[in-house]
Design a protein around this motif. Sequence first.
Motif, PDB file in Angstrom:
ATOM      1  N   ARG A  32      10.302  51.768 170.839  1.00 18.95           N
ATOM      2  CA  ARG A  32       9.294  51.082 170.400  1.00 18.95           C
ATOM      3  C   ARG A  32       8.992  51.785 168.786  1.00 18.95           C
ATOM      4  N   TYR A  33       8.627  50.943 167.781  1.00 19.83           N
ATOM      5  CA  TYR A  33       8.660  51.358 166.616  1.00 19.83           C
ATOM      6  C   TYR A  33       7.584  52.382 166.452  1.00 19.83           C
ATOM      7  N   LYS A  34       6.560  52.448 167.140  1.00 20.18           N
ATOM      8  CA  LYS A  34       5.525  53.346 167.346  1.00 20.18           C
ATOM      9  C   LYS A  34       5.935  54.733 167.610  1.00 20.18           C
ATOM     10  N   ASP A  35       7.077  54.999 168.486  1.00 20.93           N
ATOM     11  CA  ASP A  35       7.544  56.126 169.029  1.00 20.93           C
ATOM     12  C   ASP A  35       7.648  57.017 168.029  1.00 20.93           C
ATOM     13  N   GLY A  36       6.879  58.021 168.047  1.00 25.33           N
ATOM     14  CA  GLY A  36       7.085  59.199 166.877  1.00 25.33           C
ATOM     15  C   GLY A  36       6.776  59.053 165.600  1.00 25.33           C
ATOM     16  N   THR A  37       6.213  57.732 165.363  1.00 26.84           N
ATOM     17  CA  THR A  37       5.853  57.758 163.938  1.00 26.84           C
ATOM     18  C   THR A  37       4.339  57.141 164.179  1.00 26.84           C
ATOM     19  N   SER A  38       3.818  56.781 162.948  1.00 26.43           N
ATOM     20  CA  SER A  38       2.496  56.432 162.768  1.00 26.43           C
ATOM     21  C   SER A  38       2.106  54.924 162.693  1.00 26.43           C
ATOM     22  N   LEU A  39       3.201  54.071 162.818  1.00 27.10           N
ATOM     23  CA  LEU A  39       3.048  52.830 163.103  1.00 27.10           C
ATOM     24  C   LEU A  39       2.267  52.472 164.118  1.00 27.10           C
ATOM     25  N   GLU A  40       1.496  51.298 164.103  1.00 29.30           N
ATOM     26  CA  GLU A  40       0.714  50.659 165.106  1.00 29.30           C
ATOM     27  C   GLU A  40       0.615  49.141 164.652  1.00 29.30           C
ATOM     28  N   GLY A  41       0.560  48.318 165.848  1.00 24.55           N
ATOM     29  CA  GLY A  41       0.177  47.066 165.829  1.00 24.55           C
ATOM     30  C   GLY A  41       1.110  46.358 165.001  1.00 24.55           C
ATOM     31  N   ASN A  42       0.681  45.195 164.183  1.00 20.54           N
ATOM     32  CA  ASN A  42       1.804  44.414 163.281  1.00 20.54           C
ATOM     33  C   ASN A  42       2.059  45.154 162.079  1.00 20.54           C
ATOM     34  N   VAL A  43       3.180  45.269 161.762  1.00 17.23           N
ATOM     35  CA  VAL A  43       3.748  46.040 160.350  1.00 17.23           C
ATOM     36  C   VAL A  43       4.729  44.976 159.713  1.00 17.23           C
ATOM     37  N   VAL A  44       4.880  45.223 158.519  1.00 17.66           N
ATOM     38  CA  VAL A  44       6.196  44.540 157.541  1.00 17.66           C
ATOM     39  C   VAL A  44       6.733  45.956 157.390  1.00 17.66           C
ATOM     40  N   LEU A  45       8.109  46.172 157.944  1.00 21.79           N
ATOM     41  CA  LEU A  45       8.935  47.195 157.660  1.00 21.79           C
ATOM     42  C   LEU A  45       9.386  47.058 156.138  1.00 21.79           C
ATOM     43  N   THR A  46       9.742  48.442 155.742  1.00 26.04           N
ATOM     44  CA  THR A  46      10.467  48.274 154.349  1.00 26.04           C
ATOM     45  C   THR A  46      11.271  47.430 153.958  1.00 26.04           C
ATOM     46  N   ASN A  47      12.182  46.789 155.135  1.00 25.55           N
ATOM     47  CA  ASN A  47      13.179  45.961 154.762  1.00 25.55           C
ATOM     48  C   ASN A  47      12.531  44.426 154.777  1.00 25.55           C
TER      49      ASN A  47
END
Length: 117
Positions: A32-47
Amino acid sequence: MAIIITDECINCGACEPECPNTAIYEGADDWRYKDGTSLEGNVVLTNGREVNADEAQEPISDEVYYIVPDKCTECKGFHEEPQCAAVCPVDCCVPDEDHVETEDELLAKQRFMHPDG
């Protein structure tokens, strides 16, 4: 550029706990993108890609440990060198030629995933 784990990996697991972004997973494990990060829910990645950070993603490898390119920053913003490569006993953590990024891009990705740190 991101780091990739080659098929020479012996599945020792030394790299996984070293990753400050939790970008390394055991073969066949969902991630998951949230694993070990501050990301939650719907996000737009830097790419520019839109993702749900909470949703399980398909494993990149079923055989050996793998690194998620979208989460790998080569440890920029945390360490002087990629920690997975530093601890790998068989030198199978190498630059991923398919995911080339500048130092500025890697640092921006690190700040995006860890805005408070």
